[in-house]
Design a protein around this motif. Structure first.
Motif, PDB file in Angstrom:
ATOM      1  N   GLU B  34       4.689  -5.354  -7.626  1.00 30.35           N
ATOM      2  CA  GLU B  34       4.074  -4.108  -7.156  1.00 30.35           C
ATOM      3  C   GLU B  34       4.957  -3.396  -6.139  1.00 30.35           C
ATOM      4  O   GLU B  34       5.062  -2.164  -6.145  1.00 30.35           O
ATOM      5  N   ASP B  35       5.611  -4.193  -5.290  1.00 34.20           N
ATOM      6  CA  ASP B  35       6.510  -3.574  -4.316  1.00 34.20           C
ATOM      7  C   ASP B  35       7.692  -2.901  -5.004  1.00 34.20           C
ATOM      8  O   ASP B  35       8.122  -1.812  -4.617  1.00 34.20           O
ATOM      9  N   LYS B  38       6.630   0.354  -6.626  1.00 33.98           N
ATOM     10  CA  LYS B  38       6.486   1.423  -5.633  1.00 33.98           C
ATOM     11  C   LYS B  38       7.856   1.957  -5.221  1.00 33.98           C
ATOM     12  O   LYS B  38       8.062   3.161  -5.088  1.00 33.98           O
ATOM     13  N   TYR B  41       9.267   4.104  -7.843  1.00 37.65           N
ATOM     14  CA  TYR B  41       8.552   5.377  -7.922  1.00 37.65           C
ATOM     15  C   TYR B  41       9.089   6.358  -6.868  1.00 37.65           C
ATOM     16  O   TYR B  41       9.260   7.538  -7.126  1.00 37.65           O
ATOM     17  N   HIS B  42       9.346   5.840  -5.691  1.00 38.36           N
ATOM     18  CA  HIS B  42       9.789   6.704  -4.601  1.00 38.36           C
ATOM     19  C   HIS B  42      11.274   7.049  -4.651  1.00 38.36           C
ATOM     20  O   HIS B  42      11.698   8.033  -4.062  1.00 38.36           O
ATOM     21  N   ALA B  97       2.297   2.106 -10.450  1.00 42.33           N
ATOM     22  CA  ALA B  97       2.808   2.431  -9.116  1.00 42.33           C
ATOM     23  C   ALA B  97       1.874   3.414  -8.409  1.00 42.33           C
ATOM     24  O   ALA B  97       1.555   3.249  -7.228  1.00 42.33           O
ATOM     25  N   ILE B 101      -0.075   3.167  -4.828  1.00 39.47           N
ATOM     26  CA  ILE B 101       0.086   4.195  -3.791  1.00 39.47           C
ATOM     27  C   ILE B 101      -1.271   4.777  -3.421  1.00 39.47           C
ATOM     28  O   ILE B 101      -1.579   5.019  -2.250  1.00 39.47           O
ATOM     29  N   HIS B 104      -3.037   2.389  -1.170  1.00 39.46           N
ATOM     30  CA  HIS B 104      -2.393   2.400   0.149  1.00 39.46           C
ATOM     31  C   HIS B 104      -2.867   3.599   0.971  1.00 39.46           C
ATOM     32  O   HIS B 104      -3.283   3.472   2.111  1.00 39.46           O
ATOM     33  N   GLU B 130      -3.057  -3.079   0.007  1.00 38.19           N
ATOM     34  CA  GLU B 130      -2.845  -2.400  -1.282  1.00 38.19           C
ATOM     35  C   GLU B 130      -2.743  -3.410  -2.427  1.00 38.19           C
ATOM     36  O   GLU B 130      -2.999  -3.072  -3.572  1.00 38.19           O
TER      37      GLU B 130
END
Lengths: 464, 325, 257
Positions: B34-35, B38, B41-42, B97, B101, B104, B130
């Protein structure tokens, strides 16, 4: 079943359209209406002169006079309580123990009561209840009405205002100054008083730390031990002063622990609780003195007294019973205190003190009678009524010294009296006010563990 | 003899405790995935070799763990590995993702509105939660919060169907002298930069006016206070520029001089939850007049006269009430 | 039977003649009442003094917001009716999340008192109306008690009670409860509203922005359709728009129970 769901669905949809500031707009709308109505219905004549309220407030919250006035009033209340309580206390003592106690024994003799029953009722139940009443009632009856008068006048919110900065520093609320002061009278009353703190986090802090205020039930023990053991350290003419300083020092230490634990709690266990500060300073209103005295006597003093009686009476019986029931020729109490002695040794105390604290869980004021009765009954097999005479400290001192008490015992007992679990009424009140087992357990264990830790450390270093 | 031993024992004890506290807990494989999702995605980046190294460095994942995670993600069709070994998110991966987010940001909103945690702690707590909250939890939380569109930092919260509102605006660092607008977003990473913003007491929602800039710094006023921030920090503040700012300048209630009367302009977006509601209830609504009723012997709190009542507020609260003098 | 005088109290030989006609003060008594009265108001408005004046109880009141947290109950007899009165916690509002407000809100909404007496401070009426206007959205049977009239006079504040009554659509009584001034008139007003002699037409909040007003109307119409006869559909709509969806469940329980 389905119609509610429709409504909720519609509401959800409308909320999505309205965005997040619905609440703001609603309150603004209500106030706009209120403003219009008041404009039509209320006329004001501004006199131009500063109202008396503001004039008084400027003085009691000024840099120059604010704190002196506050401390002077606090000192006055305490002085009236301490000095004023002596007279009715002595009078009650003379009546209940000087006069009534021998009469009761005489009556028991005439009724041919068995010595066991007479001992249990008179030496156990009556004596401890009478002692508690004569020591506890007068200060309560003076302290609470005085405090209530200041409250009704409207002065106390100004104290919270002046002191808030100090309390904010440790993450607490200015009003905690007042609940803490109330705690010097009675911790249960102090815990109830935290209702005036409307911020959840600060209220919990005030509840959990209220026990660090040395309550009325614990002052007599402090004074007794300070007089016997601390007063003896200095030349006779200074002994009264030294004892007084020691007691005040313990109370101050309590305040220091209150600040320290407030600070810790606000940064650890309680940091996620909601916090929001505001403080209304209501207009001053002349208190109706007699009504105030009457209601505060009813509301607080009698409740405190009643509780002392219902706990003191059974505890008195319990003390007498454990001291007099023999198992293989040894009193039950002696067996228990023998078992507790090693723990007591580590804490610089002894088994009798620990047993007294267990018996006195219902009410702190029972610690002294419990210690004295247990000591006498276990080791000397006499009733020892003279120990409960005021001014008989030399006799008490001799008794305690004979049983191995030292300066260490006295110092640690004074500390442990400050730092231990709240009495059962306070515990129950905390549970009722917080509705949470977790915070109640915290309020019980925090001072208790701290007390054990500190006495053990002191005993350890003392004996090095 | 004794002091030496005491020191050794204390040192050993301290080391053990520090070790226990600082020990990096091994992350669950799902959390690692999951990290990484993310992160991908960013960060839209083309450099294949660089990506792996950056993920390892920034997320603190060991090479072997990363490799395993990427393989698992490939198998789950969360990522697609291109010809040059470059990993890109598949649609499924993007959705996943976004879901993380969403949790979060919703959780940060929850912390801001319903708890007393300091804003410095929000990010860290949300990073943990999250990975833990179920979709039911999230649904309840969203309903309780009233379907918020933005998180407390101004980041848009993806909806359950993955829609994402756009933030209009430009980084403060790109503005020039004379530009004005409103702060719509404050980034909470990296912590060092965020701390500087917190220490300056810059609030989201503030109207700002840029008054000057140099090669390294930008100078601007917000709510009557002049700030000076390094450009690197200003990069983390997003401003929605508006050419026509005819609104009267607002200042904070805490800056109201004694003896003066002012009109409430509103409550800052930075003031949330119960405190905001309480202030509104007490009559701090736009249009109400306010003045100082009493100074405090220790300087704080100050008592204000609002709607015929004397209410004392701490500086923190008074900072978040805006007035037109 | 018809010739019998309407006297429900027998023991008046033993009770001292009250200064106020028809008023027999009772202690706490909870059975066999004709009407239930709720007492609401901001903190520090002398609400508990009004309570004591009505019931003759001596509840302690501090000059300090937030003293009465638990609900106090009392009773009185006026004319031929027995009233039970409940003193709600003093709050600034009913829209926030504190415990006191929840107690007061739930009692007004689900306890359905026959009359709600809103105690307001004559010297700070605007702030007090914030709460009063909210209560008028919940109940259509209310009396506004403008207390501390003596203080207001001292401060040069003149309150036009009739104008207030016109604007609010409920009876308005001025009192100085400390000196028992205006209490007979307050009792009369409570009696009139309780017995239906006076019908209220309470004020509705008007100054909402159009888009919010529209949403409130849409929702409250839908609520009325589904819970016909509900006097406070607008309030329910406010709560729903605030996100309190649980209120529907509570409403349903109340309707069926």
């Amino acid at each position: 079943m389905n119609r509610e769901d429709d409504l909720v669905k519609l509401a959800r949809q409308l909320r999505w359209q309205l965005g997040e500031n619905f609440h703001d707009k609603l309150v603004e709308g209500i106030y706009a209406d209120a403003h219009q109505i008041v404009r039509d219905a209320v006329q004001r004549q501004e006199s131009g002169a500063t109202p008396l309220d503001i004039k008084i407030d400027r003085i009691v919250t000024s840099k120059r006079f604010g704190f002196p006035i506050m401390f002077a009033l606090l000192a006055l209340v305490l002085w009236l309580t301490v000095v004023g309580a002596n007279y009715p206390s002595a009078w009650l003592h003379e009546l209940l123990i000087g006069k009534l106690y021998p009469l009761l024994h005489a009556a028991a003799g005439r009724l041919h009561l068995s010595p066991g029953l007479a001992g249990m009722l008179i030496d156990g139940m009556y004596l401890s209840t009478a002692w508690v009443i004569s020591v506890m009632l007068p200060p309560m009856a003076i302290f609470f009405p005085l405090f209530t008068l200041l409250e009704d006048l409207g002065y106390l919110p100004r104290v919270a205002f002046n002191l808030d900065r100090v309390f904010r520093g440790v993450g607490a609320h200015g009003k905690q100054a007042l609940t803490m002061t109330m705690g010097f009278g009675c911790n249960a009353a102090g815990v109830i008083a935290t209702r005036i703190i409307d911020s959840p986090r600060e209220r919990l802090i005030a509840i959990i730390t209220n026990n660090f205020s040395l309550c009325n039930g614990r002052w007599p023990l402090q004074i007794l031990l300070a007089t016997i053991f601390i007063g003896a350290l200095v030349p006779a003419q200074w002994s009264g002063l030294a004892a007084m300083a020691a007691v005040v020092g313990i109370a101050m230490l309590g305040i220091a622990f209150m600040f320290l634990s407030s600070w810790l709690l606000s940064r650890t266990a309680l940091r996620g609780e909601v916090s929001s500060f505001h403080l209304e300073l209501p207009p001053y209103r002349p208190p109706r003195i007699w009504k105030t005295i009457y209601t505060s006597l009813m509301d607080r003093t009698l409740i405190v007294l009643w509780r002392a009686i219902i706990f003191a009476a059974p505890a008195g019986i319990l003390i007498w019973v454990v001291s007099n029931i023999q198992i293989h020729g040894v009193p039950l109490a002696a067996r228990i205190t023998d078992a507790l002695d090693p723990i007591g040794w580590w804490m610089g105390l002894n088994g009798i003190i620990l047993l007294a604290y267990i018996i006195a869980i219902p009410a702190n004021e029972l610690v002294i009678p419990a210690i004295l009765m247990l000591t006498v009954l276990i080791h000397h097999h006499t009733a020892g009524v003279t120990l409960f005479e005021p001014g008989q400290t030399t006799q008490v001192a001799t008794l305690l010294r004979q049983n191995g008490w030292t300066l260490l015992t006295a110092v640690n007992l004074m500390l442990f009296s400050l730092l231990h679990n709240p009495c059962s009424t306070t515990i129950y009140t905390i549970y009722k006010e917080t509705g949470s087992v977790k915070w109640t357990a915290m309020a019980v264990l925090l001072p208790l563990l701290l007390g054990i830790l500190i006495t053990v450390l002191i005993a350890f270093f003392w004996r090095l | 003899m004794r002091p030496v031993w005491t020191h050794i024992i204390i040192a050993l004890l301290a080391a053990t405790i520090t070790g226990l506290v600082l020990r990096r807990r091994r992350r669950h494989p799902r959390i690692v995935i999951e990290d990484i999702l993310k992160w991908l995605y960013h960060h839209d980046t083309d450099d294949a070799a660089g990506v792996a190294a950056r993920i390892r460095r920034e997320l603190g994942i060991r090479p072997r763990v990363l490799q395993k995670a990427l393989q698992a993600m490939e198998a789950e069709q969360l990522i697609h590995t291109g010809p040059k070994g470059r990993s890109t998110l598949t649609q499924k991966g993007r959705d996943y993702a976004l879901k993380i987010i969403r949790i979060h940001r919703l959780y940060e909103k929850y912390l801001a509105e319903k708890t007393g945690f300091h804003k410095r702690e929000w990010h860290h707590l949300a990073e943990k939660m999250e990975h833990r909250l179920s979709s039911d939890d999230v649904h309840t939380m969203e309903s309780v919060l009233g379907y918020p569109v933005f998180d407390p930092h101004g980041d848009p919260i993806p909806t359950a169907t993955g829609e994402l509102a756009a933030i209009p605006g430009r980084p403060l660092a790109e503005l020039h002298s004379g530009d004005s607008g409103q702060i719509v977003h404050i980034e909470d990473e990296p912590p060092a930069h965020y701390d500087q913003i917190l220490q300056a007491h810059i609030h989201i929602g503030s109207g700002i006016q840029v008054t000057g800039r140099t090669d390294s710094e930008i100078v601007f006023t917000a709510e009557g206070i002049t700030h000076r921030l390094p450009l690197a920090v200003a990069q983390n503040i997003t401003v929605h520029t508006k050419p026509d700012t005819d609104q009267p300048p607002v200042i904070r209630l805490s800056a109201l001089p004694p003896g003066q009367t002012a009109t409430i302009a509103g409550i800052s977006r930075e003031c949330r939850g119960q405190t905001r509601r309480r202030l509104l209830d007490l009559g701090f609504v736009p249009g109400a007049t306010v003045r100082i009723a009493l100074d405090n012997p220790l300087g704080d709190p100050i008592a204000y006269l609002i709607k015929d009542t004397v209410i004392a507020l701490r500086r923190d609260e008074a900072d978040k009430i805006l007035i037109t003098p | 039977m018809t010739g019998e005088p309407l006297h429900t109290t027998h023991d008046c030989a033993s009770c001292p003649q009250a200064t106020m006609a028809h008023l027999q003060k009772l202690g706490v008594e909870t059975r066999g009442f004709d009407f239930v009265v709720a007492l609401a108001g901001n903190p520090n408005t002398g609400k508990s003094t009004v309570f004591n004046a009505l019931t003759g109880l001596k509840q302690h009141t501090g000059n300090w917001p937030g003293k009465t947290v638990t609900r106090a109950e009392g009773a009185f007899v006026f004319k031929d009716k027995k009233f039970k009165i409940i003193d709600l916690p003093g709050t600034y509002s009913l829209l926030s999340t504190s415990k006191d407000e929840e107690v007061a809100r739930n009692f007004l909404l689900f306890g359905r008192p026959d009359v709600t007496v809103i105690v307001a401070d004559a010297t700070r009426l605007e702030r007090n109306l914030n709460l009063a206007l909210q209560i008028l959205e919940i109940t259509d049977r209310a009396v506004l008690c403008v207390n501390l009239m003596d203080e207001a006079r001292r401060h040069g504040i003149r309150v036009d009670l009739r104008a207030l009554a016109r604007r609010l659509g409920v009876p308005v009584v001025g009192t100085s409860a400390r000196y028992l001034q205006g209490i007979p008139e307050l009792l009369e007003a409570i009696y009139d509203v309780a017995t239906g002699k006076v019908r209220c037409k309470p004020h509705r909040i008007q100054s909402l922005p159009p888009h919010i007003e529209k949403a409130v109307r849409t929702l409250s119409q839908k609520i009325e359709q589904q819970f016909p006869g509900l006097p406070n559909s607008r309030w329910i709509a406010f709560r729903l728009l605030e996100g309190e969806t649980g209120i529907i469940e509570a409403l349903k329980n109340q309707m069926s129970g």
